[in-house]
Design a protein around this motif. Structure first.
Motif, PDB file in Angstrom:
ATOM      1  N   ASP A 183      44.777  42.742  38.659  1.00  0.00           N
ATOM      2  CA  ASP A 183      44.706  42.258  40.042  1.00  0.00           C
ATOM      3  C   ASP A 183      46.016  42.542  40.778  1.00  0.00           C
ATOM      4  OD1 ASP A 183      42.102  41.276  40.451  1.00  0.00           O
ATOM      5  OD2 ASP A 183      42.542  39.451  39.324  1.00  0.00           O
ATOM      6  N   ILE A 184      47.151  42.428  40.093  1.00  0.00           N
ATOM      7  CA  ILE A 184      48.427  42.802  40.719  1.00  0.00           C
ATOM      8  C   ILE A 184      48.360  44.238  41.224  1.00  0.00           C
ATOM      9  CG2 ILE A 184      50.876  43.269  40.297  1.00  0.00           C
ATOM     10  CD1 ILE A 184      50.900  40.985  38.316  1.00  0.00           C
ATOM     11  N   CYS A 185      47.939  45.132  40.344  1.00  0.00           N
ATOM     12  CA  CYS A 185      47.918  46.555  40.698  1.00  0.00           C
ATOM     13  C   CYS A 185      46.942  46.834  41.840  1.00  0.00           C
ATOM     14  CB  CYS A 185      47.559  47.386  39.467  1.00  0.00           C
ATOM     15  SG  CYS A 185      48.762  47.281  38.125  1.00  0.00           S
ATOM     16  N   ARG A 186      45.789  46.197  41.828  1.00  0.00           N
ATOM     17  CA  ARG A 186      44.795  46.402  42.889  1.00  0.00           C
ATOM     18  C   ARG A 186      45.342  45.944  44.233  1.00  0.00           C
ATOM     19  NH1 ARG A 186      40.869  42.944  42.421  1.00  0.00           N
ATOM     20  NH2 ARG A 186      39.322  44.114  43.645  1.00  0.00           N
ATOM     21  N   ILE A 187      46.032  44.815  44.236  1.00  0.00           N
ATOM     22  CA  ILE A 187      46.563  44.279  45.496  1.00  0.00           C
ATOM     23  C   ILE A 187      47.676  45.168  46.030  1.00  0.00           C
ATOM     24  CG2 ILE A 187      47.797  42.339  46.518  1.00  0.00           C
ATOM     25  CD1 ILE A 187      46.270  40.576  44.398  1.00  0.00           C
ATOM     26  N   ILE A 188      48.566  45.623  45.166  1.00  0.00           N
ATOM     27  CA  ILE A 188      49.650  46.497  45.622  1.00  0.00           C
ATOM     28  C   ILE A 188      49.079  47.807  46.156  1.00  0.00           C
ATOM     29  CG2 ILE A 188      51.722  47.765  44.941  1.00  0.00           C
ATOM     30  CD1 ILE A 188      52.290  45.588  42.907  1.00  0.00           C
ATOM     31  N   MET A 189      48.085  48.357  45.488  1.00  0.00           N
ATOM     32  CA  MET A 189      47.453  49.587  45.980  1.00  0.00           C
ATOM     33  C   MET A 189      46.832  49.374  47.358  1.00  0.00           C
ATOM     34  SD  MET A 189      45.671  51.171  42.542  1.00  0.00           S
ATOM     35  CE  MET A 189      45.019  52.617  43.412  1.00  0.00           C
ATOM     36  N   PRO A 258      42.060  37.587  53.437  1.00  0.00           N
ATOM     37  CA  PRO A 258      41.914  37.735  54.890  1.00  0.00           C
ATOM     38  C   PRO A 258      42.414  39.067  55.440  1.00  0.00           C
ATOM     39  CG  PRO A 258      42.783  35.567  54.332  1.00  0.00           C
ATOM     40  CD  PRO A 258      42.827  36.375  53.078  1.00  0.00           C
ATOM     41  N   GLU A 259      43.534  39.577  54.910  1.00  0.00           N
ATOM     42  CA  GLU A 259      44.123  40.785  55.488  1.00  0.00           C
ATOM     43  C   GLU A 259      43.776  42.054  54.707  1.00  0.00           C
ATOM     44  OE1 GLU A 259      48.559  42.443  56.762  1.00  0.00           O
ATOM     45  OE2 GLU A 259      48.164  40.289  56.674  1.00  0.00           O
ATOM     46  N   LEU A 260      43.777  41.964  53.379  1.00  0.00           N
ATOM     47  CA  LEU A 260      43.519  43.148  52.563  1.00  0.00           C
ATOM     48  C   LEU A 260      42.068  43.277  52.134  1.00  0.00           C
ATOM     49  CD1 LEU A 260      46.659  43.081  50.238  1.00  0.00           C
ATOM     50  CD2 LEU A 260      46.331  44.367  52.358  1.00  0.00           C
ATOM     51  N   GLY A 261      41.306  42.202  52.267  1.00  0.00           N
ATOM     52  CA  GLY A 261      39.895  42.257  51.883  1.00  0.00           C
ATOM     53  C   GLY A 261      39.661  42.320  50.389  1.00  0.00           C
ATOM     54  N   ILE A 262      40.612  41.816  49.607  1.00  0.00           N
ATOM     55  CA  ILE A 262      40.528  41.901  48.149  1.00  0.00           C
ATOM     56  C   ILE A 262      39.985  40.595  47.570  1.00  0.00           C
ATOM     57  CG2 ILE A 262      41.889  42.031  46.025  1.00  0.00           C
ATOM     58  CD1 ILE A 262      41.721  44.705  47.215  1.00  0.00           C
ATOM     59  N   ASP A 263      38.959  40.708  46.745  1.00  0.00           N
ATOM     60  CA  ASP A 263      38.526  39.602  45.900  1.00  0.00           C
ATOM     61  C   ASP A 263      39.123  39.817  44.518  1.00  0.00           C
ATOM     62  OD1 ASP A 263      36.721  38.055  47.607  1.00  0.00           O
ATOM     63  OD2 ASP A 263      35.421  39.820  47.551  1.00  0.00           O
ATOM     64  N   LEU A 264      39.726  38.786  43.960  1.00  0.00           N
ATOM     65  CA  LEU A 264      40.321  38.916  42.643  1.00  0.00           C
ATOM     66  C   LEU A 264      39.246  39.171  41.590  1.00  0.00           C
ATOM     67  CD1 LEU A 264      42.974  36.029  42.583  1.00  0.00           C
ATOM     68  CD2 LEU A 264      43.307  38.432  43.179  1.00  0.00           C
ATOM     69  N   LEU A 265      39.532  40.097  40.682  1.00  0.00           N
ATOM     70  CA  LEU A 265      38.649  40.285  39.542  1.00  0.00           C
ATOM     71  C   LEU A 265      38.662  39.054  38.647  1.00  0.00           C
ATOM     72  CD1 LEU A 265      39.593  43.950  38.504  1.00  0.00           C
ATOM     73  CD2 LEU A 265      37.531  43.207  39.713  1.00  0.00           C
ATOM     74  N   TYR A 266      39.840  38.415  38.583  1.00  0.00           N
ATOM     75  CA  TYR A 266      40.026  37.266  37.689  1.00  0.00           C
ATOM     76  C   TYR A 266      40.620  36.106  38.499  1.00  0.00           C
ATOM     77  CZ  TYR A 266      39.574  41.317  34.742  1.00  0.00           C
ATOM     78  OH  TYR A 266      39.131  42.497  34.188  1.00  0.00           O
ATOM     79  N   PRO A 267      39.761  35.356  39.219  1.00  0.00           N
ATOM     80  CA  PRO A 267      40.257  34.305  40.110  1.00  0.00           C
ATOM     81  C   PRO A 267      40.782  33.074  39.383  1.00  0.00           C
ATOM     82  CG  PRO A 267      37.864  34.327  40.092  1.00  0.00           C
ATOM     83  CD  PRO A 267      38.308  35.531  39.332  1.00  0.00           C
ATOM     84  N   ASP A 268      40.534  32.986  38.060  1.00  0.00           N
ATOM     85  CA  ASP A 268      41.073  31.879  37.275  1.00  0.00           C
ATOM     86  C   ASP A 268      41.330  32.356  35.853  1.00  0.00           C
ATOM     87  OD1 ASP A 268      38.581  31.573  35.697  1.00  0.00           O
ATOM     88  OD2 ASP A 268      37.756  30.781  37.563  1.00  0.00           O
ATOM     89  N   TYR A 269      42.051  31.541  35.091  1.00  0.00           N
ATOM     90  CA  TYR A 269      42.449  31.961  33.750  1.00  0.00           C
ATOM     91  C   TYR A 269      41.257  32.106  32.815  1.00  0.00           C
ATOM     92  CZ  TYR A 269      42.062  27.024  32.281  1.00  0.00           C
ATOM     93  OH  TYR A 269      41.613  25.766  31.992  1.00  0.00           O
ATOM     94  N   LYS A 270      40.173  31.365  33.057  1.00  0.00           N
ATOM     95  CA  LYS A 270      39.003  31.463  32.188  1.00  0.00           C
ATOM     96  C   LYS A 270      38.360  32.845  32.292  1.00  0.00           C
ATOM     97  CE  LYS A 270      38.110  26.499  32.401  1.00  0.00           C
ATOM     98  NZ  LYS A 270      37.191  25.417  32.854  1.00  0.00           N
ATOM     99  N   ALA A 271      38.236  33.351  33.511  1.00  0.00           N
ATOM    100  CA  ALA A 271      37.683  34.694  33.693  1.00  0.00           C
ATOM    101  C   ALA A 271      38.614  35.747  33.099  1.00  0.00           C
ATOM    102  CB  ALA A 271      37.446  34.961  35.179  1.00  0.00           C
ATOM    103  N   GLY A 272      39.919  35.575  33.310  1.00  0.00           N
ATOM    104  CA  GLY A 272      40.871  36.546  32.791  1.00  0.00           C
ATOM    105  C   GLY A 272      40.901  36.587  31.282  1.00  0.00           C
ATOM    106  N   LEU A 273      40.914  35.414  30.636  1.00  0.00           N
ATOM    107  CA  LEU A 273      40.966  35.377  29.180  1.00  0.00           C
ATOM    108  C   LEU A 273      39.689  35.921  28.563  1.00  0.00           C
ATOM    109  CD1 LEU A 273      42.707  31.937  28.490  1.00  0.00           C
ATOM    110  CD2 LEU A 273      43.700  34.223  28.365  1.00  0.00           C
ATOM    111  N   ALA A 274      38.558  35.630  29.172  1.00  0.00           N
ATOM    112  CA  ALA A 274      37.295  36.162  28.655  1.00  0.00           C
ATOM    113  C   ALA A 274      37.287  37.687  28.694  1.00  0.00           C
ATOM    114  CB  ALA A 274      36.124  35.601  29.464  1.00  0.00           C
ATOM    115  N   ALA A 275      37.810  38.261  29.780  1.00  0.00           N
ATOM    116  CA  ALA A 275      37.850  39.717  29.901  1.00  0.00           C
ATOM    117  C   ALA A 275      38.802  40.336  28.884  1.00  0.00           C
ATOM    118  CB  ALA A 275      38.266  40.106  31.320  1.00  0.00           C
ATOM    119  N   ILE A 276      39.939  39.685  28.642  1.00  0.00           N
ATOM    120  CA  ILE A 276      40.893  40.201  27.660  1.00  0.00           C
ATOM    121  C   ILE A 276      40.277  40.197  26.269  1.00  0.00           C
ATOM    122  CG2 ILE A 276      43.095  39.744  26.506  1.00  0.00           C
ATOM    123  CD1 ILE A 276      44.053  38.570  29.214  1.00  0.00           C
ATOM    124  N   LEU A 277      39.627  39.109  25.913  1.00  0.00           N
ATOM    125  CA  LEU A 277      39.017  39.011  24.584  1.00  0.00           C
ATOM    126  C   LEU A 277      37.919  40.051  24.411  1.00  0.00           C
ATOM    127  CD1 LEU A 277      39.322  37.270  22.071  1.00  0.00           C
ATOM    128  CD2 LEU A 277      37.472  35.821  22.920  1.00  0.00           C
TER     129      LEU A 277
END
Length: 284
Positions: A183-189, A258-277
């Protein structure tokens, strides 16, 4: 289109691959150039980085790149890139970004720190970050990306649980945001594609949580018992580590969606940890 990534570390390397996949020519600095054989083969210009010496290749490269991103944190209170190359960066005409940290914000247990919250760092580390931010903006109008706790593949609670080093440190009221590397990389891009001089973007998920809650959830996903919690005052941590647990910050962003139109792939730690596993599962 070419970008110079100053600091091909955990975030910078992944960002380089995502930019390369979008058609950008990538060059970047690292202390471990021998670990970038695949990137060299793909056409990256890998520049060895030294804490003490200027990087002539970096200085020359600034004349023909479209963008610069620095991911290097201050060391002993100093931004090494600025100390060694402030003159080369002055007036850079392309897009510039600096990956900072939310430690520039004050403790705010009863509210949310947004991009317009006035910085008031309580630690030397946060003060060094704020000083670097100011200089990056003065030299080349850099956009600032203030990251919460960074996690992702190879940098998650799973690693500590597996090697037996995981600890749950409890301190009343402690909550913190985090942000997945992708998500960091997507937002910076997205910011680089829609530039705005002087912009600040908070890189944080939408669910602050305690370190213990995150680690207990990771343990449940692995099917193992979490470690027994320890009170902060009995944990024998370094002053720097203690400062993390004593901080009370809830981070939000009024720019990402609002400005970049980005939805986080991992809006919370549960989604992020599930994807990592899931990503760590062996391929049959």
């Amino acid at each position: 289109m070419s970008i110079s990534i100053i600091g091909l570390g955990y975030v910078g390397r992944r960002f380089g691959h995502m930019m390369a996949a979008s058609g950008w020519s990538v060059r970047g600095t690292t202390r471990q150039p021998d670990n970038f054989a695949a990137e060299r083969a793909a056409g990256w210009n890998i520049i060895p980085f030294s804490d003490q010496q200027k990087m002539p290749d970096l200085a020359r490269s600034l004349d023909d790149v479209s963008a610069i991103l620095s991911t290097i944190a201050p060391i002993s209170g100093q931004d090494l890139v600025l100390r060694l190359h402030a003159h080369d960066l002055t007036g850079f005409a392309g897009w510039a970004g600096y990956l900072s940290a939310t430690s520039v914000y004050p403790n705010n247990p009863d509210g949310i720190c947004y991009e317009d919250t006035k910085p008031a760092p309580a630690t030397k580390r946060g003060k060094a970050r704020l000083a670097a931010e100011t200089e990056w903006q003065q030299l080349c109008n850099a956009e600032l990306f203030r990251a919460a706790g960074i996690y992702g593949p190879g940098r998650s609670p799973f690693d500590a649980l597996r090697d037996g080093t995981a600890r749950i440190i409890e301190h009343a009221g402690h909550l913190f945001n985090r942000i997945h590397r992708d998500d960091i990389c997507r937002i910076i891009m997205a910011a680089q594609a829609q530039p705005r001089v002087g912009r600040i973007i908070n890189l944080a998920d939408q669910e602050p949580a305690s370190q213990g809650d995150v680690l207990r959830h990771a343990a449940a996903l692995l099917g193992v018992s979490p470690p027994v919690p320890q009170p902060l005052d009995e944990a024998h941590l370094s002053p720097m580590a203690q400062s993390f647990y004593r901080a009370h910050r809830h981070i939000g962003s009024r720019v990402i969606k609002p400005e970049l139109g980005i939805d986080l792939l991992y809006p919370d730690y549960k989604a992020g940890l599930a994807a990592i596993l899931e990503a760590e599962k062996p391929i049959d």
